[in-house]
Structure formats: structure tokens, C-alpha cells
Design a protein around this motif. Structure first.
Motif, PDB file in Angstrom:
ATOM      1  N   GLN A   1     -10.077  -0.132   6.989  1.00 36.21           N
ATOM      2  CA  GLN A   1      -9.597  -1.006   8.055  1.00 36.21           C
ATOM      3  C   GLN A   1     -10.733  -1.890   8.573  1.00 36.21           C
ATOM      4  N   GLN A   2     -11.900  -1.294   8.776  1.00 32.03           N
ATOM      5  CA  GLN A   2     -13.047  -2.047   9.281  1.00 32.03           C
ATOM      6  C   GLN A   2     -13.461  -3.150   8.298  1.00 32.03           C
ATOM      7  N   TRP A   3     -13.496  -2.815   7.009  1.00 32.71           N
ATOM      8  CA  TRP A   3     -13.826  -3.820   5.997  1.00 32.71           C
ATOM      9  C   TRP A   3     -12.813  -4.963   6.013  1.00 32.71           C
ATOM     10  N   LEU A   4     -11.519  -4.620   6.052  1.00 33.89           N
ATOM     11  CA  LEU A   4     -10.485  -5.651   5.999  1.00 33.89           C
ATOM     12  C   LEU A   4     -10.543  -6.545   7.230  1.00 33.89           C
ATOM     13  N   SER A   5     -10.701  -5.951   8.399  1.00 36.27           N
ATOM     14  CA  SER A   5     -10.777  -6.743   9.624  1.00 36.27           C
ATOM     15  C   SER A   5     -11.987  -7.671   9.609  1.00 36.27           C
TER      16      SER A   5
ATOM     17  N   ALA B   1     -17.165   0.320  -1.731  1.00 35.31           N
ATOM     18  CA  ALA B   1     -16.922   0.827  -0.375  1.00 35.31           C
ATOM     19  C   ALA B   1     -15.449   0.995  -0.025  1.00 35.31           C
ATOM     20  N   ALA B   2     -14.604   0.096  -0.485  1.00 38.99           N
ATOM     21  CA  ALA B   2     -13.184   0.101  -0.098  1.00 38.99           C
ATOM     22  C   ALA B   2     -12.334  -0.453  -1.237  1.00 38.99           C
ATOM     23  N   PRO B   3     -12.278   0.255  -2.369  1.00 36.00           N
ATOM     24  CA  PRO B   3     -11.599  -0.278  -3.557  1.00 36.00           C
ATOM     25  C   PRO B   3     -10.104  -0.563  -3.370  1.00 36.00           C
ATOM     26  N   ARG B   4      -9.450   0.134  -2.442  1.00 32.86           N
ATOM     27  CA  ARG B   4      -8.016  -0.108  -2.263  1.00 32.86           C
ATOM     28  C   ARG B   4      -7.730  -1.506  -1.720  1.00 32.86           C
ATOM     29  N   LEU B   5      -8.716  -2.147  -1.122  1.00 30.75           N
ATOM     30  CA  LEU B   5      -8.517  -3.517  -0.639  1.00 30.75           C
ATOM     31  C   LEU B   5      -8.393  -4.492  -1.794  1.00 30.75           C
ATOM     32  N   LEU B   6      -8.737  -4.052  -2.996  1.00 30.10           N
ATOM     33  CA  LEU B   6      -8.605  -4.893  -4.182  1.00 30.10           C
ATOM     34  C   LEU B   6      -7.253  -4.700  -4.879  1.00 30.10           C
TER      35      LEU B   6
ATOM     36  N   ARG C   1     -16.369 -24.463   8.315  1.00 30.26           N
ATOM     37  CA  ARG C   1     -17.255 -24.108   7.206  1.00 30.26           C
ATOM     38  C   ARG C   1     -16.433 -23.732   5.986  1.00 30.26           C
ATOM     39  N   PRO C   2     -16.977 -23.878   4.801  1.00 33.15           N
ATOM     40  CA  PRO C   2     -16.268 -23.385   3.614  1.00 33.15           C
ATOM     41  C   PRO C   2     -16.089 -21.871   3.741  1.00 33.15           C
ATOM     42  N   VAL C   3     -14.929 -21.384   3.350  1.00 31.99           N
ATOM     43  CA  VAL C   3     -14.668 -19.946   3.445  1.00 31.99           C
ATOM     44  C   VAL C   3     -15.557 -19.224   2.443  1.00 31.99           C
ATOM     45  N   SER C   4     -16.341 -18.281   2.950  1.00 33.79           N
ATOM     46  CA  SER C   4     -17.293 -17.553   2.120  1.00 33.79           C
ATOM     47  C   SER C   4     -16.573 -16.646   1.128  1.00 33.79           C
ATOM     48  N   ALA C   5     -17.223 -16.371   0.029  1.00 37.11           N
ATOM     49  CA  ALA C   5     -16.658 -15.508  -1.007  1.00 37.11           C
ATOM     50  C   ALA C   5     -16.866 -14.039  -0.639  1.00 37.11           C
ATOM     51  N   VAL C   6     -16.016 -13.184  -1.181  1.00 35.49           N
ATOM     52  CA  VAL C   6     -16.131 -11.747  -0.972  1.00 35.49           C
ATOM     53  C   VAL C   6     -17.045 -11.170  -2.047  1.00 35.49           C
ATOM     54  N   ASP C   7     -17.947 -10.281  -1.647  1.00 37.79           N
ATOM     55  CA  ASP C   7     -18.786  -9.557  -2.591  1.00 37.79           C
ATOM     56  C   ASP C   7     -17.923  -8.437  -3.171  1.00 37.79           C
ATOM     57  N   ARG C   8     -17.302  -8.716  -4.308  1.00 34.37           N
ATOM     58  CA  ARG C   8     -16.340  -7.770  -4.901  1.00 34.37           C
ATOM     59  C   ARG C   8     -16.995  -6.468  -5.350  1.00 34.37           C
ATOM     60  N   GLU C   9     -18.256  -6.535  -5.775  1.00 31.42           N
ATOM     61  CA  GLU C   9     -18.931  -5.301  -6.187  1.00 31.42           C
ATOM     62  C   GLU C   9     -19.112  -4.369  -5.004  1.00 31.42           C
TER      63      GLU C   9
ATOM     64  N   MET D   1       0.841  -1.183   0.000  1.00 32.31           N
ATOM     65  CA  MET D   1       0.000   0.000   0.000  1.00 32.31           C
ATOM     66  C   MET D   1       0.882   1.241   0.000  1.00 32.31           C
ATOM     67  N   LYS D   2       0.469   2.216  -0.734  1.00 34.66           N
ATOM     68  CA  LYS D   2       1.227   3.462  -0.811  1.00 34.66           C
ATOM     69  C   LYS D   2       0.936   4.354   0.387  1.00 34.66           C
ATOM     70  N   GLN D   3      -0.277   4.313   0.891  1.00 32.07           N
ATOM     71  CA  GLN D   3      -0.638   5.092   2.067  1.00 32.07           C
ATOM     72  C   GLN D   3      -1.506   4.224   2.967  1.00 32.07           C
ATOM     73  N   GLU D   4      -1.612   4.645   4.215  1.00 28.41           N
ATOM     74  CA  GLU D   4      -2.363   3.832   5.171  1.00 28.41           C
ATOM     75  C   GLU D   4      -3.836   3.752   4.797  1.00 28.41           C
ATOM     76  N   LEU D   5      -4.438   2.649   5.184  1.00 28.94           N
ATOM     77  CA  LEU D   5      -5.872   2.472   4.978  1.00 28.94           C
ATOM     78  C   LEU D   5      -6.632   3.379   5.933  1.00 28.94           C
ATOM     79  N   ASP D   6      -7.731   3.936   5.464  1.00 30.12           N
ATOM     80  CA  ASP D   6      -8.540   4.792   6.338  1.00 30.12           C
ATOM     81  C   ASP D   6      -9.396   3.908   7.251  1.00 30.12           C
ATOM     82  N   PRO D   7     -10.063   4.499   8.257  1.00 26.09           N
ATOM     83  CA  PRO D   7     -10.825   3.683   9.211  1.00 26.09           C
ATOM     84  C   PRO D   7     -11.895   2.781   8.577  1.00 26.09           C
ATOM     85  N   ALA D   8     -12.570   3.251   7.540  1.00 24.73           N
ATOM     86  CA  ALA D   8     -13.591   2.417   6.887  1.00 24.73           C
ATOM     87  C   ALA D   8     -12.936   1.221   6.192  1.00 24.73           C
TER      88      ALA D   8
END
Length: 188
Positions: free
Chosen positions: A10-14, A41-46, A28-36, A1-8
Motif C-alpha cells: 500500500q505504501q509503495w502504491l500510494s 519490494a512489492a511484486p504484486r503491484l506489477l 514535470r514529465p511523469v517519472s518512470a518506475v524503477d521496476r527492479e 487483486m485476489k487478496q488485499e495489498l499488505d501495508p508495505a
């Protein structure tokens, strides 16, 4: 990452890493991420980024695994590492479903490693280190040195030990890199 993640972000990633961790612990099978939804909401996580996930049960370390420089999105790296750290870190017994209420986790999002020209560049508490010599490689996160009260010399000695690099190998033959982390904590 070029800059730190913002609080939102961070919350999504956690939350998403925590879901993968829960699924792995409970079988349980690991659930899929809703990429849309994530892209909105948090495109930098992609974006690709390295991460380590440390898992604790009632405050005791139970796993820590990560990836330094993956080509995959940060969210996928964090989810995969969370699931693996809880169940597949050979140093610890797998976390059981009964232990889930006491589980907490820490995600260390890594900056891209940069070469170290001079050990005087290393700052305890800021820098994590990577050492490589031939096929031997080791990594220590920044908080390891600060939590244990190490100075730079001790940090380098412990890094060499973790990498399995013989003490007789001169530092001039060892590839050294440093990186920084952003810590994101989570709990069920």
C-alpha cells in the motif's frame, strides 16, 4: 487483486501514484518506475488490476478517474489515473501547482467484477456497481452509496442515471456487475 495489498505494498502504491500526481500537477514529465526495485519490494503491484484514483484539494473533490479491467500492472494504472484525475477530469478545473500542498488522494484498487444475478446480492458499502446496456456504461464505487446513505434501490437508480440508461429499459436487459475495493489514501 485476489487478496488485499499488505501495508508495505500500500505504501509503495500510494507513493508512486503520488509522485505521478505531483508531476502532472507541477508540469514535470511523469517519472518512470524503477521496476527492479518494485519487483523486489512489492511484486504484486506489477500484476494487472483495475483502480480508480480520487483527488481532493483541501478536502474538496477535484477529480476521479479509473480503469476497471486493464491488462497493465496495477502500479501503472494507478499512476496514470492519478495524473489524469488531477488534470483531465472534465467535471473539474485542473489542480494547479499552487494547490499542491492541499492535495490528498485515494486509490481504490478493484477486484475483478462479477455478474449480479439478483439485486439482493448487493451489499451497500462493500459493493461497487457497473451497469451496461449497448454502448452505455456507468460505474459507481462502493463508498458512493454508503457516504450518501443510499439503499440498494437508490444505488441502482443512480447507477442507471450515471450510465445514461433510460428508465424504461427493463433491468433484465441491463448487464450488472459488482466489485469490491481496497482503499489506499495518500498525501504529499
Amino acid at each position: 487483486m485476489k487478496q488485499e495489498l499488505d501495508p508495505a505494498e500500500q505504501q509503495w502504491l500510494s507513493r508512486l501514484a503520488g509522485e505521478a500526481l505531483r508531476d502532472a500537477v507541477t508540469g514535470r514529465p511523469v517519472s518512470a518506475v524503477d521496476r527492479e526495485a518494485l519487483a523486489a519490494a512489492a511484486p504484486r503491484l506489477l500484476e494487472p488490476a483495475g483502480a480508480f484514483v480520487t483527488v481532493y484539494v483541501d478536502g474538496e473533490l477535484r477529480g476521479c478517474l479509473g480503469e476497471v479491467d486493464p491488462a497493465e500492472p496495477l502500479v501503472e494504472v494507478a499512476r496514470r489515473c492519478a495524473a489524469r484525475a488531477a488534470r483531465h477530469d472534465y467535471r473539474f478545473a485542473p489542480v494547479t501547482p499552487d494547490e499542491w500542498p492541499g492535495v490528498t488522494w485515494k486509490i481504490s484498487v478493484l477486484t475483478r467484477p462479477v455478474p449480479i444475478q439478483d439485486p439482493a446480492e448487493i451489499v451497500i458499502g462493500r459493493d461497487g456497481l457497473i451497469a451496461e446496456h449497448g454502448v452505455q456504461r456507468g460505474l459507481l464505487l462502493p463508498d458512493v452509496a454508503s457516504e450518501r446513505g443510499w439503499d440498494v434501490e437508490t444505488f441502482l437508480v443512480q447507477l442507471r442515471r450515471k450510465a445514461g440508461i433510460d428508465a424504461e429499459v427493463p433491468w433484465s436487459e441491463i448487464w450488472l456487475e459488482r466489485f469490491e475495493t481496497q482503499i489506499i489514501e495518500g498525501r504529499p
